[in-house]
Enzyme design. Structure first.
Site, PDB file in Angstrom:
ATOM      1  N   GLU A   1       0.623  -1.431  -0.144  1.00  0.00           N
ATOM      2  CA  GLU A   1      -0.270   0.218   0.058  1.00  0.00           C
ATOM      3  C   GLU A   1       1.153   1.254   0.086  1.00  0.00           C
ATOM      4  O   GLU A   1       1.402   1.439   1.087  1.00  0.00           O
ATOM      5  CB  GLU A   1      -0.594  -0.281   1.474  1.00  0.00           C
TER       6      GLU A   1
ATOM      7  N   LYS B   1     -19.718  11.625 -10.299  1.00  0.00           N
ATOM      8  CA  LYS B   1     -18.294  12.313 -11.928  1.00  0.00           C
ATOM      9  C   LYS B   1     -17.288  11.483 -11.954  1.00  0.00           C
ATOM     10  O   LYS B   1     -16.725  10.820 -10.486  1.00  0.00           O
ATOM     11  CB  LYS B   1     -17.925  14.095 -11.172  1.00  0.00           C
TER      12      LYS B   1
ATOM     13  N   PRO C   1     -12.684  13.177 -11.642  1.00  0.00           N
ATOM     14  CA  PRO C   1     -11.156  12.589 -11.215  1.00  0.00           C
ATOM     15  C   PRO C   1     -10.132  11.972 -11.207  1.00  0.00           C
ATOM     16  O   PRO C   1      -9.129  11.774 -11.010  1.00  0.00           O
ATOM     17  CB  PRO C   1     -11.869  12.684 -10.010  1.00  0.00           C
ATOM     18  N   THR C   2     -11.664  10.834 -11.687  1.00  0.00           N
ATOM     19  CA  THR C   2     -10.546   9.172 -11.640  1.00  0.00           C
ATOM     20  C   THR C   2      -9.346   9.572 -12.666  1.00  0.00           C
ATOM     21  O   THR C   2      -9.075   8.809 -12.758  1.00  0.00           O
ATOM     22  CB  THR C   2     -11.677   8.212 -11.895  1.00  0.00           C
TER      23      THR C   2
ATOM     24  N   GLY D   1      -3.807   5.753  27.168  1.00  0.00           N
ATOM     25  CA  GLY D   1      -3.452   7.493  27.124  1.00  0.00           C
ATOM     26  C   GLY D   1      -1.468   7.901  27.091  1.00  0.00           C
ATOM     27  O   GLY D   1      -1.374   7.657  28.068  1.00  0.00           O
TER      28      GLY D   1
ATOM     29  N   CYS E   1      -3.922  -0.360  29.785  1.00  0.00           N
ATOM     30  CA  CYS E   1      -2.600   0.682  29.817  1.00  0.00           C
ATOM     31  C   CYS E   1      -2.530   1.633  31.246  1.00  0.00           C
ATOM     32  O   CYS E   1      -2.141   2.050  32.262  1.00  0.00           O
ATOM     33  CB  CYS E   1      -1.292   1.122  28.266  1.00  0.00           C
TER      34      CYS E   1
ATOM     35  N   ARG F   1       5.954   3.469  28.902  1.00  0.00           N
ATOM     36  CA  ARG F   1       6.951   4.155  29.730  1.00  0.00           C
ATOM     37  C   ARG F   1       7.091   3.990  30.999  1.00  0.00           C
ATOM     38  O   ARG F   1       8.570   4.096  31.570  1.00  0.00           O
ATOM     39  CB  ARG F   1       7.280   5.508  29.304  1.00  0.00           C
TER      40      ARG F   1
ATOM     41  N   HIS G   1      -1.160  -3.888  25.749  1.00  0.00           N
ATOM     42  CA  HIS G   1      -2.595  -3.805  24.964  1.00  0.00           C
ATOM     43  C   HIS G   1      -2.790  -4.856  24.218  1.00  0.00           C
ATOM     44  O   HIS G   1      -2.208  -5.555  23.290  1.00  0.00           O
ATOM     45  CB  HIS G   1      -1.914  -2.609  23.904  1.00  0.00           C
TER      46      HIS G   1
ATOM     47  N   GLU H   1      -5.651  -5.566  22.670  1.00  0.00           N
ATOM     48  CA  GLU H   1      -6.727  -5.029  21.848  1.00  0.00           C
ATOM     49  C   GLU H   1      -6.063  -5.300  20.313  1.00  0.00           C
ATOM     50  O   GLU H   1      -6.391  -5.819  19.331  1.00  0.00           O
ATOM     51  CB  GLU H   1      -6.942  -3.852  21.766  1.00  0.00           C
TER      52      GLU H   1
END
Ligand code: GLN
Length: 531
Positions: free
Chosen positions: A130, A176, A179-180, A348, A375, A459, A506, A508
C-alpha cells in the site's frame, strides 16, 4: 485522498487472495519523514499500532493483521524517513563503493529491496504493497518510481491497483468520473499503468461509467471494480469476490487459479456482526476524540474492533459510546455511567483528563460496574486504589507529577538516563513481552493459561516499592514479567467486584475477527451479565 479506504482495500485484496490458498503478506509505505509512527500525534495520524517485534506503525498494519489473522514483522512497514536513514547509513558504511548516491535510483531501489525482503520473510506468493498518500503529491513520487521500476523489470509479476473516489455532488446527483480520469493520467505521467481501478463511491458504479473509466483510463472494463460505501468494512472482501477480483488479480500476476476463494468463516463472522440483537453497552473513556467539530474514533480503532469481535462471538450487539474524560472531572456527571454495562479506559499519555479518569475508576469500582483498564487505564486504576484504599495520599505517576512524594507509577531506572538525555524516542517498553499469570486469577481463567505474551507500548511501570502496601490493601497483582519485576496486570477479587481488571499491555493489538481476544470476551461477558 486519505479516508477513502486504502487500508481496508489493501487488507481486503490480501484477504481474498489468502482465501484462495495463497501465501500473502501486506506492507505499508508511509510518506512521512518520521522514522516510525511512534512520535506522531494520534489526533492527526490515528492510532499507533505496535507490531509484535516492537515497531510503532500506522493503524493500517492493524487492519492487515486483523483481516489476514497473522502477525506481521517490522520488515512490512516503511516510511520515507526510515528509507533515507538506511540509505544514508549504507553510504556512511561505504556500501555504495564510492558511487554517487542519488535520490533516483537509490531510494526506489531501497524500497524495492525492502518489498522483496518482506516477501521472502513471509515466503509469500503475493505481497500487497500500500502506497500512502495521494497520486500527484510530491511526497510519494519516489514510491511510484519504485512501482514503475518493478513494473518495467517484471511486468508479469506486478499488478497495479488504483483506488479512486467518485463523488456524487448533492447539487447534481450524478456520479462524476473526471477526478478518476485525472488521477489515472497523473499516474501515467509517473510512468505507471493501472491494471485495476477500484471505484470508491457513495453508491455503486453503473456500467455506463465503468465503460467511461475503462476508455479514458486504459483499463479493461471488468477491471473497473465498483466499491460503494458499505455497512461494515468486513463486507468489502465479500463484495470484491462478487466481482471475481481475486481470480482477475491472479490473472494479471500470472498465478494459476485453482481453488475458489474460501470465505466461509469470514461470511459467518459478518452475518453474526449484523444479526445479533441483544445489546451490551460499553463506554470508552478517552481524550483523543475530537478534531475541530468532528468526532474521531480512529485513535482507538483496535480497542473498538476488539470489543466488537468479542461481543459478536458472544451473540451480542455492542453499543459503544465514546466519552471524553474531561467531562468527568465534574463528579456530578458520574451518575451518567450507570447507563453502561461496562466501562473501559484505554491507553493514553500526559496529564489531560486524568482527574476525570480517576473519578470514573473510583465510581465504577464503588458501584461495581465492570471495568477494564488498558495500559494507562491500569496505571490509573492502581493510583485510584493507592489513593483511596491504601491511603497513600499523594500517590501519583512520574508522568504527571515527577516531584510527588509517592511515585506509585514511575520510570524504571534503566530508562531514566535516556530520558535525561532527551532521547524520548527510545524509552518505551515496546512489542511482545511474556507474562506469568497467577493461578486461579480472573486473568488466568480468561486466558485458560498461566503463560502469555502480549504487546506493550509504555514508558512507566508500577513501582515495586509499593506492591506490599497495595497487596495488603487488597489489590491483586495477577500478572507479572517472568522475573517478577514488572507488574503486568491487576484485579480485584470476585467477592469484591464482578469485574475490575487492568493490564499494562495492549491486548487489543492481538484481537482478530476470527480470533476474538479472550480478555475482551471475559470483560464483555461480565458486562452483559451485570446488565
Ligand atoms: N502513559 C503511560 C506510559 O507511558 C501509558 C501508556 C499507554 O497507555 N500506552 O506508561
Amino acid at each position: 485522498m486519505s479516508g477513502v479506504g486504502k487500508g481496508v482495500t489493501s487488507s481486503s485484496l490480501a484477504m481474498v487472495l489468502q482465501a484462495r490458498g495463497l501465501a500473502v503478506t501486506a506492507l505499508k509505505i508511509d510518506p512521512y519523514i518520521n522514522v516510525d509512527a511512534g512520535t506522531m500525534n494520534p489526533t492527526e495520524h490515528g492510532e499507533c499500532f505496535v507490531l509484535r517485534d516492537g515497531l510503532e506503525t500506522d493503524q493500517d498494519m492493524g487492519n492487515y493483521e486483523r483481516f489476514l489473522n497473522v502477525d506481521l514483522p517490522a520488515a512490512n512497514y516503511m516510511t520515507t524517513g526510515s528509507i533515507y536513514q538506511t540509505v544514508i547509513a549504507k553510504e556512511r558504511n561505504l556500501e555504495y563503493k564510492g558511487k554517487n548516491v542519488q535520490v533516483v535510483p537509490d531510494i526506489p531501489l531501497e524500497v524495492i529491496s525492502r518489498i522483496k525482503k518482506a516477501g521472502q520473510l513471509a515466503a509469500a506468493d503475493v505481497v500487497i504493497v500500500e502506497v500512502g498518500g495521494t497520486i500527484g503529491e510530491y511526497e510519494n513520487i519516489l514510491f511510484l518510481e519504485a512501482v514503475r521500476m518493478m513494473q518495467s523489470v517484471q511486468p508479469d509479476d506486478v499488478a497495479v491497483v488504483m483506488l479512486s473516489y467518485l463523488p456524487v455532488p448533492g447539487s447534481i446527483g450524478e456520479m462524476k468520473t473526471k477526478p478518476t480520469q485525472h488521477a489515472a493520467r497523473t499516474l501515467g505521467s509517473a510512468g505507471v499503468r493501472a491494471d485495476f481501478i477500484i471505484a470508491r463511491s457513495p453508491i455503486g458504479v453503473d456500467d455506463k461509467r465503468k465503460e467511461k473509466i475503462s476508455t479514458f483510463c486504459n483499463v479493461r472494463p471488468e477491471h473497473v471494480i465498483s466499491a460503494p460505501d458499505v455497512e461494515s468494512i468486513y463486507d468489502i472482501p465479500i463484495n470484491f469476490e462478487k466481482d471475481n477480483l481475486s481470480a482477475l488479480l491472479c490473472g494479471v500476476l500470472h498465478i494459476p487459479v485453482q481453488k475458489p476463494a474460501n470465505l466461509h468463516q469470514w461470511k459467518k463472522f459478518v452475518t453474526k456482526s449484523k444479526n445479533n440483537k441483544d445489546e451490551v453497552r460499553i463506554a470508552v473513556i478517552g481524550k483523543y476524540f475530537s478534531s475541530g467539530d468532528f468526532v474521531l474514533s480512529d485513535v482507538y480503532i483496535s480497542v473498538l474492533e476488539a470489543i466488537k469481535y468479542s461481543a459478536y462471538s458472544l451473540g451480542l450487539k455492542p453499543v459503544i459510546e465514546y466519552r471524553s474524560s474531561l467531562d468527568f472531572s465534574d463528579k456530578k456527571k458520574l451518575t451518567e455511567l450507570k447507563k453502561y454495562d461496562g466501562v473501559l479506559v484505554p491507553g493514553g499519555f500526559g496529564s489531560t483528563g486524568i482527574d476525570g479518569k480517576i473519578n470514573v475508576i473510583e465510581y465504577v469500582r464503588k458501584h461495581k460496574i465492570p471495568y477494564f483498564g488498558i495500559c494507562y487505564g491500569m496505571q490509573l486504576a492502581v493510583l485510584e486504589y493507592a489513593q483511596h484504599i491504601a491511603k497513600i495520599k499523594d500517590a501519583s505517576t512520574e508522568e504527571i507529577n515527577p516531584k510527588a512524594k509517592h511515585l506509585v507509577i514511575g520510570v524504571m531506572p534503566e530508562q531514566r538516563e535516556k530520558i535525561a538525555n532527551g532521547d524520548m524516542g527510545g524509552t518505551m517498553r515496546l512489542g511482545a513481552w511474556p507474562a506469568e499469570l497467577k493461578k486461579g486469577s480472573k486473568l488466568a481463567k480468561a486466558y485458560k493459561s498461566t503463560s502469555i505474551e502480549e504487546r506493550h507500548r509504555h514508558r512507566y511501570e508500577v513501582n515495586p516499592e509499593y506492591i506490599p502496601q497495595l497487596s495488603d490493601a487488597g489489590l491483586i497483582f495477577s500478572g507479572t514479567s517472568p522475573d517478577g519485576r514488572l507488574m503486568e496486570a491487576i484485579e480485584l477479587p470476585e467477592t469484591e467486584h464482578p469485574f475490575f481488571l487492568g493490564v499494562q499491555y495492549h491486548p487489543e493489538l492481538q484481537a482478530r475477527p476470527l480470533a476474538p481476544h479472550p480478555l475482551f470476551t471475559a470483560f464483555i461477558k461480565a458486562a452483559y451479565e451485570n446488565k
